[in-house]
Design a protein around this motif. Sequence first.
Motif, PDB file in Angstrom:
ATOM      1  N   CYS A  23      61.506 -22.663 132.116  1.00 62.32           N
ATOM      2  CA  CYS A  23      60.187 -23.162 132.489  1.00 62.32           C
ATOM      3  C   CYS A  23      59.099 -22.344 131.795  1.00 62.32           C
ATOM      4  N   CYS A  26      56.794 -20.798 135.180  1.00 63.32           N
ATOM      5  CA  CYS A  26      57.251 -19.767 136.127  1.00 63.32           C
ATOM      6  C   CYS A  26      58.429 -18.955 135.583  1.00 63.32           C
ATOM      7  N   CYS A  37      60.895 -28.519 136.015  1.00 65.91           N
ATOM      8  CA  CYS A  37      61.395 -27.248 136.526  1.00 65.91           C
ATOM      9  C   CYS A  37      61.819 -27.415 137.985  1.00 65.91           C
ATOM     10  N   CYS A  40      59.254 -24.915 140.187  1.00 69.41           N
ATOM     11  CA  CYS A  40      57.818 -25.139 140.385  1.00 69.41           C
ATOM     12  C   CYS A  40      57.367 -26.544 140.026  1.00 69.41           C
TER      13      CYS A  40
END
Length: 122
Positions: A23, A26, A37, A40
Amino acid sequence: MSSAQEVFADWTSGTEVISYQACPVCKSAWYFRRRFCPSCGASDPATKQASGRGVVYAETLVHRAPVAEAREHVPYKIVLVDIDEGLRVMAHGEADLEIGDRVSAAFKPFLGGIVPFFAKSS
Ligand SMILES: [Zn+2]
């Protein structure tokens, strides 16, 4: 960006590479391909090549072949490995691998393709 299915050059298509996604927001890393992701929800994850180095998280010895074509290989070791980049993969490994062993990946022929195969590393 194309909406066509992205093609990954990794072991599932015969190239000796373990790929994963990460990601950009994050920094989570995961193995099974997703469009978002799982931590998140950010879109457009990056596809990267894993080092193939990690630590054995779990191991089991397969005595009963899941398909007839695998009978010649039993017993064989299946391991879950926590890869240094932060993802966990399931793969084959040397018969003597134990939880906590430091390992690195090579590749072996299996059922007409190749599979990641982990061995102890120093
Ligand atoms: Zn994320």
